[in-house]
Design an enzyme around this catalytic site. Structure first.
Site, PDB file in Angstrom:
ATOM      1  N   GLY A 132     -95.581 -39.826  59.322  1.00  0.00           N
ATOM      2  CA  GLY A 132     -94.861 -40.088  58.067  1.00  0.00           C
ATOM      3  C   GLY A 132     -94.982 -38.937  57.080  1.00  0.00           C
ATOM      4  O   GLY A 132     -95.894 -38.115  57.150  1.00  0.00           O
ATOM      5  N   ARG A 188     -94.863 -39.626  48.253  1.00  0.00           N
ATOM      6  CA  ARG A 188     -95.494 -39.900  46.956  1.00  0.00           C
ATOM      7  C   ARG A 188     -96.733 -39.043  46.665  1.00  0.00           C
ATOM      8  O   ARG A 188     -97.227 -39.014  45.546  1.00  0.00           O
ATOM      9  CB  ARG A 188     -95.852 -41.391  46.864  1.00  0.00           C
ATOM     10  CG  ARG A 188     -94.653 -42.236  46.468  1.00  0.00           C
ATOM     11  CD  ARG A 188     -95.070 -43.664  46.244  1.00  0.00           C
ATOM     12  NE  ARG A 188     -95.290 -44.364  47.509  1.00  0.00           N
ATOM     13  CZ  ARG A 188     -96.081 -45.434  47.648  1.00  0.00           C
ATOM     14  NH1 ARG A 188     -96.733 -45.900  46.607  1.00  0.00           N
ATOM     15  NH2 ARG A 188     -96.217 -46.014  48.822  1.00  0.00           N
ATOM     16  N   GLN A 206     -93.166 -37.022  67.101  1.00  0.00           N
ATOM     17  CA  GLN A 206     -92.072 -37.892  66.676  1.00  0.00           C
ATOM     18  C   GLN A 206     -91.226 -37.060  65.705  1.00  0.00           C
ATOM     19  O   GLN A 206     -91.596 -36.898  64.536  1.00  0.00           O
ATOM     20  CB  GLN A 206     -92.625 -39.149  65.977  1.00  0.00           C
ATOM     21  CG  GLN A 206     -91.547 -40.167  65.667  1.00  0.00           C
ATOM     22  CD  GLN A 206     -92.016 -41.272  64.735  1.00  0.00           C
ATOM     23  OE1 GLN A 206     -92.919 -41.075  63.920  1.00  0.00           O
ATOM     24  NE2 GLN A 206     -91.375 -42.423  64.815  1.00  0.00           N
ATOM     25  N   GLY A 255     -96.037 -56.436  55.563  1.00  0.00           N
ATOM     26  CA  GLY A 255     -95.505 -57.432  56.491  1.00  0.00           C
ATOM     27  C   GLY A 255     -96.345 -58.698  56.375  1.00  0.00           C
ATOM     28  O   GLY A 255     -97.552 -58.632  56.181  1.00  0.00           O
ATOM     29  N   LYS A 284    -129.951 -14.198  48.638  1.00  0.00           N
ATOM     30  CA  LYS A 284    -128.865 -14.153  49.628  1.00  0.00           C
ATOM     31  C   LYS A 284    -129.356 -13.554  50.930  1.00  0.00           C
ATOM     32  O   LYS A 284    -129.968 -12.488  50.914  1.00  0.00           O
ATOM     33  CB  LYS A 284    -127.702 -13.310  49.097  1.00  0.00           C
ATOM     34  CG  LYS A 284    -126.488 -13.358  50.002  1.00  0.00           C
ATOM     35  CD  LYS A 284    -125.702 -12.059  50.031  1.00  0.00           C
ATOM     36  CE  LYS A 284    -126.373 -11.072  50.964  1.00  0.00           C
ATOM     37  NZ  LYS A 284    -125.615  -9.825  51.136  1.00  0.00           N
ATOM     38  N   TYR A 319    -132.755 -10.833  41.664  1.00  0.00           N
ATOM     39  CA  TYR A 319    -131.832 -10.891  42.797  1.00  0.00           C
ATOM     40  C   TYR A 319    -132.530 -10.365  44.044  1.00  0.00           C
ATOM     41  O   TYR A 319    -133.034  -9.230  44.052  1.00  0.00           O
ATOM     42  CB  TYR A 319    -130.574 -10.051  42.529  1.00  0.00           C
ATOM     43  CG  TYR A 319    -129.705  -9.944  43.773  1.00  0.00           C
ATOM     44  CD1 TYR A 319    -129.093 -11.076  44.290  1.00  0.00           C
ATOM     45  CD2 TYR A 319    -129.536  -8.730  44.434  1.00  0.00           C
ATOM     46  CE1 TYR A 319    -128.331 -11.008  45.455  1.00  0.00           C
ATOM     47  CE2 TYR A 319    -128.774  -8.653  45.586  1.00  0.00           C
ATOM     48  CZ  TYR A 319    -128.173  -9.786  46.091  1.00  0.00           C
ATOM     49  OH  TYR A 319    -127.429  -9.723  47.242  1.00  0.00           O
ATOM     50  N   ARG A 333    -141.197   5.990  37.595  1.00  0.00           N
ATOM     51  CA  ARG A 333    -140.545   5.926  36.293  1.00  0.00           C
ATOM     52  C   ARG A 333    -141.020   7.145  35.508  1.00  0.00           C
ATOM     53  O   ARG A 333    -142.056   7.736  35.820  1.00  0.00           O
ATOM     54  CB  ARG A 333    -140.901   4.635  35.560  1.00  0.00           C
ATOM     55  CG  ARG A 333    -142.358   4.543  35.180  1.00  0.00           C
ATOM     56  CD  ARG A 333    -142.735   3.201  34.557  1.00  0.00           C
ATOM     57  NE  ARG A 333    -144.138   3.202  34.184  1.00  0.00           N
ATOM     58  CZ  ARG A 333    -144.945   2.159  34.281  1.00  0.00           C
ATOM     59  NH1 ARG A 333    -144.500   1.004  34.740  1.00  0.00           N
ATOM     60  NH2 ARG A 333    -146.194   2.258  33.910  1.00  0.00           N
TER      61      ARG A 333
HETATM   62  C1  UD1 Z   1     -96.205 -51.333  58.398  1.00  0.00           C
HETATM   63  C2  UD1 Z   1     -95.960 -52.675  59.056  1.00  0.00           C
HETATM   64  C3  UD1 Z   1     -96.271 -53.775  58.056  1.00  0.00           C
HETATM   65  C4  UD1 Z   1     -97.696 -53.628  57.568  1.00  0.00           C
HETATM   66  C5  UD1 Z   1     -97.929 -52.262  57.005  1.00  0.00           C
HETATM   67  C6  UD1 Z   1     -99.378 -52.069  56.684  1.00  0.00           C
HETATM   68  C7  UD1 Z   1     -94.177 -52.259  60.639  1.00  0.00           C
HETATM   69  C8  UD1 Z   1     -92.743 -52.454  60.939  1.00  0.00           C
HETATM   70  N1  UD1 Z   1     -94.603 -52.751  59.490  1.00  0.00           N
HETATM   71  O1  UD1 Z   1     -95.356 -51.210  57.273  1.00  0.00           O
HETATM   72  O2  UD1 Z   1     -96.103 -55.027  58.675  1.00  0.00           O
HETATM   73  O3  UD1 Z   1     -97.973 -54.619  56.604  1.00  0.00           O
HETATM   74  O4  UD1 Z   1     -97.557 -51.259  57.964  1.00  0.00           O
HETATM   75  O5  UD1 Z   1     -99.564 -50.856  56.013  1.00  0.00           O
HETATM   76  O6  UD1 Z   1     -94.902 -51.709  61.436  1.00  0.00           O
HETATM   77  N2  UD1 Z   1     -95.349 -43.936  60.757  1.00  0.00           N
HETATM   78  C9  UD1 Z   1     -95.011 -42.975  61.692  1.00  0.00           C
HETATM   79  N3  UD1 Z   1     -93.739 -42.895  62.118  1.00  0.00           N
HETATM   80  C10 UD1 Z   1     -92.777 -43.729  61.682  1.00  0.00           C
HETATM   81  C11 UD1 Z   1     -93.119 -44.707  60.724  1.00  0.00           C
HETATM   82  C12 UD1 Z   1     -94.420 -44.782  60.294  1.00  0.00           C
HETATM   83  O7  UD1 Z   1     -95.868 -42.209  62.145  1.00  0.00           O
HETATM   84  O8  UD1 Z   1     -91.633 -43.600  62.126  1.00  0.00           O
HETATM   85  C13 UD1 Z   1     -96.746 -44.006  60.307  1.00  0.00           C
HETATM   86  C14 UD1 Z   1     -96.870 -43.628  58.839  1.00  0.00           C
HETATM   87  O9  UD1 Z   1     -97.145 -42.258  58.705  1.00  0.00           O
HETATM   88  C15 UD1 Z   1     -98.026 -44.494  58.391  1.00  0.00           C
HETATM   89  C16 UD1 Z   1     -97.928 -45.713  59.283  1.00  0.00           C
HETATM   90  O10 UD1 Z   1     -97.155 -45.337  60.396  1.00  0.00           O
HETATM   91  O11 UD1 Z   1     -99.275 -43.896  58.621  1.00  0.00           O
HETATM   92  C17 UD1 Z   1     -97.328 -46.913  58.588  1.00  0.00           C
HETATM   93  O12 UD1 Z   1     -96.063 -46.582  58.123  1.00  0.00           O
HETATM   94  P1  UD1 Z   1     -95.474 -47.244  56.820  1.00  0.00           P
HETATM   95  O13 UD1 Z   1     -94.094 -46.783  56.642  1.00  0.00           O
HETATM   96  O14 UD1 Z   1     -96.439 -47.077  55.721  1.00  0.00           O
HETATM   97  O15 UD1 Z   1     -95.539 -48.780  57.253  1.00  0.00           O
HETATM   98  P2  UD1 Z   1     -94.473 -49.890  57.007  1.00  0.00           P
HETATM   99  O16 UD1 Z   1     -93.450 -49.783  58.085  1.00  0.00           O
HETATM  100  O17 UD1 Z   1     -94.068 -49.907  55.609  1.00  0.00           O
END
Ligand code: UD1
Ligand code: CA
Length: 454
Positions: A11, A15, A72, A138, A349, A364, A438
């Protein structure tokens, strides 16, 4: 039972407003993603695969070949992320799925999840938590008899589902083979047009497999870091955990809020740490030490009964009973012997200082080997650098270095020798001899009287 771990770290972390990958931001001098990797390993999942995407190169450079990687290129959801690691998933054993941005997950929590998973013979076990404000997460949907039904994302949830306070922590244990099967079935048919990893659970349930969530006691474990403020929150929680552990082990922290100890540091009992101290890296501190306020120690081994006052120490060894500071600077590759006194405004040092030697103030010592029971007068300088090269100086046992001596390296002060105050020593001083270098003093009688202008 073979357990492998997949850690999602692709991800973007918008933020954070950073040029650096989110998972490489640090808590106690380790990248965020280091913590879930380590927790997975301690819980028995030795093989780790990081799913990388955003700033993949940076993450891969940081961890090198200590882990495996799956790329990915587009972030199409958590399910899609795990699919990229499909070759890493074997046909037997378990797969632990964690996030790279949840650094507070503990070995204990993972172990509980694994034990629950095995006992219940689940196809998948979800880590859940009961929270006051479930917004954004979720939700774990259960039927009237509390059996697991599905996970519904906030954006796909009905108003009734939104009121559920059991949330999905985003960490799972899967039976490897069943994970592969379920991944082949998920679609992106939802509000976010993402491949949800959570959909695998409903698929496995529909196939008649056991599926359940285990609720953790402490929701801190699943705290995700998405912003600088959450980075500070996670740091504060980790600091508190670390400091509590030291206090439980018999270390006094005068002000734990204001004491920063890396997880890699060990401290012996009855040691007292005053406010504002920072202990970093591979540091060990012995028993009965006092680490005075505003001291910073990095990668040092400090023996028992050492007292350090308001000083900075790096990559060095401090012997038993030594006293350092206030306001001393011990630079890399120094070895301070037992019962040595290093006083105020002293810099050491790449030097060894023998047992019982006193370097009390304003001195020193660089690139030198100093014997035992040497006394340094105030203002001594080891002149170790000629503008091109560093040279080494030797000062043997029981030598006495007069105040304001310059020791122009390389030079040897033999055992028991003295240097006269104010000397610039360029030649070796033989054993038990006095080196004076000296200008001789000349007094001009009545010079002032004659020259005074009335
Ligand atoms: C996900 C869960 C949600 C849970 C939440 C907890 C799913 C669909 N949902 O939410 O139920 O409550 O985590 O934090 O799984 N990431 C990738 N590749 C992607 C998407 C995400 O590597 O394509 C990684 C992000 O970098 C992060 C983690 O997965 O470390 C979670 O991604 P994030 O988008 O925060 O989770 P949600 O989908 O919002
Ligand atoms: Ca999220």
């Amino acid at each position: 039972m073979k357990t492998k771990s997949i850690i999602l770290a692709a991800g973007q972390g918008t933020r954070m407003k950073s040029n650096t990958s989110k998972v490489l931001h640090e808590i106690f001098h380790r990248p965020l993603v280091h913590y879930p990797i380590e927790a997975a390993r301690y819980a028995g999942a030795k093989d780790v695969c990081l799913v990388v995407g955003h700033k993949a190169e940076e993450v891969m450079t940081t961890f090198g070949d200590t882990v495996q990687y799956a790329l990915q290129t587009e972030q199409l959801g958590t399910g899609h992320a795990v699919m990229q690691a499909i070759d890493f998933i074997e046909d037997e054993g378990e797969v632990l799925v964690l996030y790279g941005d949840t650094p507070l997950i503990t070995v204990g929590t993972i172990e509980k999840m694994l034990a629950f998973h095995r006992k219940k013979k689940n196809a998948v076990t979800v880590l859940s938590a009961l929270v006051e404000d479930p917004t954004g997460y979720g939700r774990i949907v259960r039927d009237e008899s509390k059996h697991f039904v599905k996970i519904v994302e906030q954006k796909d949830a009905t108003d009734e589902e939104k009121r559920i306070c059991e949330i999905n922590g985003g960490m799972y244990v899967f039976e490897a083979k069943l994970l592969k099967f379920a991944l082949s079935k998920i679609t992106n048919n939802n509000v976010q047009k993402e491949y949800y990893l959570t959909d695998t659970i409903e698929i496995l349930l529909d196939e008649g497999h056991n599926v359940d969530a285990i609720a953790i006691m402490n929701p801190d474990d699943i705290l995700g870091v998405n912003s600088r403020a959450q980075l500070a929150d996670a740091t504060a929680i980790m600091k508190q955990r670390i400091n509590t552990k030291h206090m439980d082990n018999g270390v006094t922290l005068i002000d734990p809020q204001n004491t920063y100890i890396d997880p890699t540091v060990s401290i012996g009992k009855d040691t007292i740490i005053e406010p504002g101290c920072i202990l970093e890296g591979e540091t060990t501190v012995g028993e009965n030490c006092t680490i005075g306020f505003n001291t910073k120690i990095k990668n040092c081994s400090v023996a028992d009964e050492v007292c350090i006052e308001s000083s900075v120490l790096t990559d060095s060894k401090i012997g038993k009973g030594a006293h350092i500071g206030p306001f001393a600077y011990i630079r890399p590759n120094s070895s301070i012997g037992e019962n040595v006194k290093i006083g105020d405004f002293v810099e050491i040092k790449n030097a060894t200082i023998g047992e019982g030697t006193k370097v009390s103030h304003l001195t020193y010592i660089g690139d030198a080997d100093v014997g035992a029971h040497v006394n340094f007068g105030c203002g001594t300088v080891v002149v170790n650098y000629d503008g091109q090269k560093k040279h080494r100086t030797t000062i043997k046992d029981n030598a006495f270095i007069g105040c304001n001596t310059n020791l122009v390296s390389p030079v040897i002060v033999e055992e028991g020798a003295y240097t006269a105050a104010g000397s610039t020593i360029t030649n070796n001083v033989p054993q038990n001899s006095l080196g004076i270098a000296r200008a001789r003093q000349e007094n001009k009688a009545e010079w002032v009287t004659k020259n005074r202008q009335n």
